[in-house]
Enzyme design. Structure first.
Site, short mmCIF file in Angstrom:
data_model
loop_
_atom_site.label_atom_id
_atom_site.label_comp_id
_atom_site.label_asym_id
_atom_site.label_seq_id
_atom_site.Cartn_x
_atom_site.Cartn_y
_atom_site.Cartn_z
N CYS A 76 -101.50 18.05 -54.61
CA CYS A 76 -102.66 18.72 -55.22
C CYS A 76 -102.52 20.22 -54.94
O CYS A 76 -102.43 20.63 -53.78
CB CYS A 76 -103.94 18.19 -54.58
SG CYS A 76 -105.44 19.06 -55.07
N CYS A 133 -101.74 22.41 -61.61
CA CYS A 133 -102.66 21.38 -61.13
C CYS A 133 -101.95 20.07 -61.45
O CYS A 133 -101.45 19.89 -62.57
CB CYS A 133 -103.99 21.47 -61.88
SG CYS A 133 -105.05 20.02 -61.61
N1 DGL Z 1 -105.04 17.72 -58.81
C1 DGL Z 1 -105.66 18.86 -58.24
C2 DGL Z 1 -104.70 20.05 -58.26
O1 DGL Z 1 -103.50 19.89 -58.32
C3 DGL Z 1 -107.01 19.31 -58.73
C4 DGL Z 1 -108.02 18.35 -59.20
C5 DGL Z 1 -109.45 18.69 -58.82
O2 DGL Z 1 -110.01 19.70 -59.26
O3 DGL Z 1 -109.98 17.89 -58.05
O4 DGL Z 1 -105.12 21.17 -58.18
#
Ligand code: DGL
Length: 271
Positions: free
Chosen positions: A82, A196
């Site tokens: 993430c 993301c």
């Molecule tokens: N998957 C997360 C990232 O790579 C973000 C998702 C969220 O906002 O919870 O930033």
């Protein structure tokens, strides 16, 4: 000379952590590079979306949760799959946990090598876009180029819906992405960093929304390579079924069964 750490048992999992389904874009690369590695996929669906939270909230939540997960699952390595959590909390998590932590950083370096127009788009969550971590990457790897940023929190929700089998309209994706292209010099963007981990799950829709002249780049393959490197020499036994755990509601998580099955995970549990 320091004694080297004992090797983990072959069944010790790699814990792949994200706020939701975004980590699946990393799991796909991990499976390709390390097919025998046991994996626990951990989704903080009760905390999603991270992109709309404050730095303090994300740092406290992620380090607290990962501490508890490390105790319960005894992973050999944690991958924070993430960008939002990594750009905010990676240092803190490394300070408090003694196991190897692999983070996720926006793929600005490869994008800077790929762009021909010299204009790069950076698409991530609003929280990621404002991080000094991103300023530093831009400074270090793309100082001769123009980097246009856009926080598109709504794409996270669309990726979550898609993985639950719901239709995602191209109009909705266009609406989320247009703030990138409508900036001054936005029309000159030829490379977009999907900063993301949810966004590569929408790559087809993003391509339909933005056009085929733009190339997309993300960090999943690089993260998987880093995990391979950090587990060099370790034995893997994946004879027990992998599982996915959520901090959210199990009945909602069950709607992701087909998506997880596509990655070889058929056991879904509450954390
Ligand atoms: N998957 C997360 C990232 O790579 C973000 C998702 C969220 O906002 O919870 O930033």
């Amino acid at each position: 000379m320091e004694a080297s750490a004992p090797l983990p048992i072959p069944q010790a999992p790699i814990l792949l952590f994200d706020s939701g389904v975004g980590g699946l874009s990393v799991l796909s690369e991990l499976r390709a590079q390390l097919p025998d590695a046991p994996v626990i996929y951990a989704a903080d669906e009760a905390g999603l979306p991270y992109g709309a939270k404050s730095e303090a909230e994300i740092a406290a939540r992620v380090s607290g949760l990962l501490g508890r997960m490390a105790e319960r699952y005894q992973p050999r390595l944690i991958c924070i799959a993430c960008n939002t959590a990594s750009t905010i909390a990676l240092g803190m998590v490394r300070d408090v946990l003694e196991i190897p932590i692999v983070g996720t950083v926006p793929a600005i370096k490869p994008a800077a090598e790929m762009t021909r127009s010299g204009v790069i788009g950076l698409l991530g969550t609003e929280a990621t876009m404002r991080q000094a971590y991103v300023d530093n990457l831009a400074q270090e790897f793309a100082s001769g180029q123009r980097l246009l940023r856009h926080g598109a929190n709504g794409l996270v929700e669309l990726a979550e819906a898609k993985m639950r089998g719901q239709p995602v309209s191209i109009d909705a994706v266009t609406e989320q992405a247009k703030g990138l292209l409508l900036q001054p010099h936005g029309q000159d963007i030829d490379t977009i960093v999907l900063a993301c981990t949810h966004f590569p799950l929408l790559e087809d829709e993003l391509r339909a929304a933005i056009g085929t002249d733009v190339q997309f780049v993300h960090g999943a393959a690089g993260i998987a390579r880093r995990i391979v490197y950090r587990t060099t020499g370790q034995a893997f036994d994946r004879s027990e079924p992998d599982k996915a755990v959520t901090t959210g509601q199990l009945d909602d998580f069950a709607r992701l069964s087909d998506a997880f099955a596509g990655y070889g995970i058929t056991t879904l549990e509450k954390f």
